[in-house]
Design a protein around this motif. Structure first.
Motif, mmCIF file in Angstrom:
data_model
loop_
_atom_site.group_PDB
_atom_site.id
_atom_site.type_symbol
_atom_site.label_atom_id
_atom_site.label_comp_id
_atom_site.label_asym_id
_atom_site.label_seq_id
_atom_site.Cartn_x
_atom_site.Cartn_y
_atom_site.Cartn_z
ATOM 1 N N ASP A 58 -28.251 -13.119 -97.593
ATOM 2 C CA ASP A 58 -28.332 -14.521 -97.144
ATOM 3 C C ASP A 58 -26.825 -14.603 -96.236
ATOM 4 O O ASP A 58 -25.837 -13.909 -96.469
ATOM 5 C CB ASP A 58 -28.107 -15.672 -98.431
ATOM 6 N N TYR A 59 -26.945 -15.765 -95.356
ATOM 7 C CA TYR A 59 -25.728 -15.936 -94.640
ATOM 8 C C TYR A 59 -24.519 -16.618 -95.461
ATOM 9 O O TYR A 59 -23.466 -16.010 -95.570
ATOM 10 C CB TYR A 59 -26.076 -16.966 -93.486
ATOM 11 N N GLY A 89 -30.569 -20.523 -92.427
ATOM 12 C CA GLY A 89 -31.045 -21.506 -91.896
ATOM 13 C C GLY A 89 -30.014 -22.081 -90.638
ATOM 14 O O GLY A 89 -30.422 -22.887 -90.186
ATOM 15 N N ASP A 90 -28.991 -21.311 -90.769
ATOM 16 C CA ASP A 90 -27.965 -21.758 -89.773
ATOM 17 C C ASP A 90 -28.428 -21.021 -88.309
ATOM 18 O O ASP A 90 -28.645 -19.949 -88.230
ATOM 19 C CB ASP A 90 -26.716 -20.879 -90.249
ATOM 20 N N THR A 91 -28.094 -21.722 -87.458
ATOM 21 C CA THR A 91 -28.550 -21.392 -86.004
ATOM 22 C C THR A 91 -27.376 -21.535 -85.107
ATOM 23 O O THR A 91 -27.712 -21.451 -83.638
ATOM 24 C CB THR A 91 -29.409 -22.386 -85.497
ATOM 25 N N GLY A 92 -26.242 -21.504 -85.451
ATOM 26 C CA GLY A 92 -25.109 -21.785 -84.746
ATOM 27 C C GLY A 92 -24.887 -20.420 -83.824
ATOM 28 O O GLY A 92 -25.125 -19.523 -84.167
ATOM 29 N N THR A 93 -24.197 -20.736 -82.533
ATOM 30 C CA THR A 93 -24.018 -19.815 -81.864
ATOM 31 C C THR A 93 -22.890 -18.813 -82.147
ATOM 32 O O THR A 93 -22.908 -17.430 -81.932
ATOM 33 C CB THR A 93 -23.262 -20.262 -80.411
ATOM 34 N N GLU A 94 -22.010 -19.342 -83.085
ATOM 35 C CA GLU A 94 -20.893 -18.382 -83.722
ATOM 36 C C GLU A 94 -21.694 -17.176 -84.576
ATOM 37 O O GLU A 94 -21.254 -16.261 -84.314
ATOM 38 C CB GLU A 94 -19.914 -19.226 -84.540
ATOM 39 N N ILE A 96 -24.794 -16.214 -84.129
ATOM 40 C CA ILE A 96 -25.548 -15.556 -83.588
ATOM 41 C C ILE A 96 -24.945 -14.318 -82.672
ATOM 42 O O ILE A 96 -25.085 -13.081 -82.790
ATOM 43 C CB ILE A 96 -26.286 -16.263 -82.674
ATOM 44 N N ALA A 97 -23.578 -14.648 -82.108
ATOM 45 C CA ALA A 97 -22.708 -13.740 -81.628
ATOM 46 C C ALA A 97 -21.955 -12.632 -82.425
ATOM 47 O O ALA A 97 -22.093 -11.511 -82.413
ATOM 48 C CB ALA A 97 -21.545 -14.654 -81.018
ATOM 49 N N ALA A 98 -21.580 -13.340 -83.689
ATOM 50 C CA ALA A 98 -21.200 -12.366 -84.791
ATOM 51 C C ALA A 98 -22.133 -11.178 -85.287
ATOM 52 O O ALA A 98 -21.822 -9.898 -85.355
ATOM 53 C CB ALA A 98 -20.768 -13.318 -86.061
ATOM 54 N N ALA A 99 -23.566 -11.992 -85.336
ATOM 55 C CA ALA A 99 -24.664 -10.758 -85.831
ATOM 56 C C ALA A 99 -24.634 -9.781 -84.615
ATOM 57 O O ALA A 99 -24.891 -8.768 -84.959
ATOM 58 C CB ALA A 99 -26.011 -11.632 -85.873
ATOM 59 N N LYS A 100 -24.719 -10.256 -83.424
ATOM 60 C CA LYS A 100 -25.046 -9.320 -82.296
ATOM 61 C C LYS A 100 -23.961 -8.168 -82.451
ATOM 62 O O LYS A 100 -24.129 -7.092 -82.097
ATOM 63 C CB LYS A 100 -25.088 -10.121 -80.856
ATOM 64 N N ALA A 101 -22.653 -8.615 -82.583
ATOM 65 C CA ALA A 101 -21.668 -7.754 -82.462
ATOM 66 C C ALA A 101 -21.626 -6.779 -83.630
ATOM 67 O O ALA A 101 -21.372 -5.806 -83.303
ATOM 68 C CB ALA A 101 -20.116 -8.380 -82.710
ATOM 69 N N GLU A 102 -22.200 -6.973 -84.787
ATOM 70 C CA GLU A 102 -22.228 -6.374 -85.863
ATOM 71 C C GLU A 102 -23.705 -5.592 -85.784
ATOM 72 O O GLU A 102 -24.011 -4.827 -86.871
ATOM 73 C CB GLU A 102 -22.025 -6.924 -87.125
ATOM 74 N N GLN A 103 -24.394 -5.967 -84.904
ATOM 75 C CA GLN A 103 -25.881 -5.279 -84.782
ATOM 76 C C GLN A 103 -26.689 -5.320 -85.896
ATOM 77 O O GLN A 103 -27.251 -4.768 -86.619
ATOM 78 C CB GLN A 103 -25.902 -3.592 -84.572
ATOM 79 N N VAL A 104 -26.948 -6.861 -86.245
ATOM 80 C CA VAL A 104 -27.404 -7.249 -87.135
ATOM 81 C C VAL A 104 -28.550 -8.065 -87.012
ATOM 82 O O VAL A 104 -28.346 -9.088 -86.156
ATOM 83 C CB VAL A 104 -26.514 -8.200 -88.380
ATOM 84 N N THR A 105 -29.798 -7.981 -87.510
ATOM 85 C CA THR A 105 -31.019 -8.905 -87.165
ATOM 86 C C THR A 105 -30.673 -10.166 -87.977
ATOM 87 O O THR A 105 -30.300 -10.259 -89.068
ATOM 88 C CB THR A 105 -32.087 -8.416 -87.553
ATOM 89 N N LEU A 107 -32.693 -13.619 -89.109
ATOM 90 C CA LEU A 107 -33.989 -14.209 -89.476
ATOM 91 C C LEU A 107 -33.700 -15.759 -89.887
ATOM 92 O O LEU A 107 -33.022 -15.915 -90.851
ATOM 93 C CB LEU A 107 -34.908 -13.546 -90.390
ATOM 94 N N HIS A 108 -34.367 -16.577 -89.323
ATOM 95 C CA HIS A 108 -34.401 -18.044 -89.813
ATOM 96 C C HIS A 108 -35.160 -18.475 -90.824
ATOM 97 O O HIS A 108 -36.415 -18.267 -90.702
ATOM 98 C CB HIS A 108 -34.117 -18.999 -88.584
ATOM 99 N N LYS A 109 -34.863 -19.197 -91.872
ATOM 100 C CA LYS A 109 -35.616 -19.667 -92.872
ATOM 101 C C LYS A 109 -36.309 -20.604 -92.577
ATOM 102 O O LYS A 109 -36.082 -21.375 -91.709
ATOM 103 C CB LYS A 109 -34.577 -19.835 -94.036
ATOM 104 N N PRO A 110 -37.436 -21.001 -93.053
ATOM 105 C CA PRO A 110 -38.167 -20.217 -93.956
ATOM 106 C C PRO A 110 -38.640 -18.713 -93.392
ATOM 107 O O PRO A 110 -39.188 -18.945 -92.213
ATOM 108 C CB PRO A 110 -39.263 -21.061 -94.684
#
Length: 129
Positions: A58-59, A89-94, A96-105, A107-110
């Motif tokens: 979970d985030y 459920g979070d769609t924030g750009t921060e 998304i950027a952090a996930a991209k930097a960590e190479q993490v996928t 997925l938005h709930k549900p």
């Protein structure tokens, strides 16, 4: 799709009902699962366990952890760049950027089980025969 009895997943979610559901679902897919409500418990249980094939988190976690920091901690503990998915459920750009930097996928709930399975299967290397 085939099951993967030799596969190992780490699941972190501070909502016990979601954690239990994820554990049951992954078990039915043939995964062995280390499931915990907090990162510290995962880190305590990891020594001696196989390197996970995938991390699902979970985030928003308790004790100041995020899914991003949880994935980073598990990867560091394993000494491997384990594929990871954060469910949020979070769609924030921060995020998304952090996930991209960590190479993490992300997925938005549900998330439907079929979609989660498809993403896991895409991240986890095929079983070598």
């Amino acid at each position: 799709m085939s099951t993967h009895p030799d596969r190992f997943a780490v699941v972190i979610d501070d909502e016990s009902i979601i954690l239990a559901g994820m554990e049951i679902m992954l078990d039915t897919w043939g995964y062995q699962v280390l499931a915990a409500e907090d990162v510290d418990t995962v880190l305590e249980r990891l020594p001696g366990a196989p390197v996970p094939d995938v991390i699902l988190s979970d985030y928003r976690l308790r004790d100041g952890w995020s899914g991003i920091t949880a994935v980073r901690a598990v990867r560091e503990a394993c000494g491997a760049a384990v594929p990871a998915i954060i469910l949020t459920g979070d769609t924030g750009t921060e995020l998304i950027a952090a996930a991209k930097a960590e190479q993490v996928t992300i997925l938005h709930k549900p998330v439907q089980p079929v979609d989660l399975r498809r993403h896991i299967d895409a991240l986890v290397a095929p079983v070598k025969g």
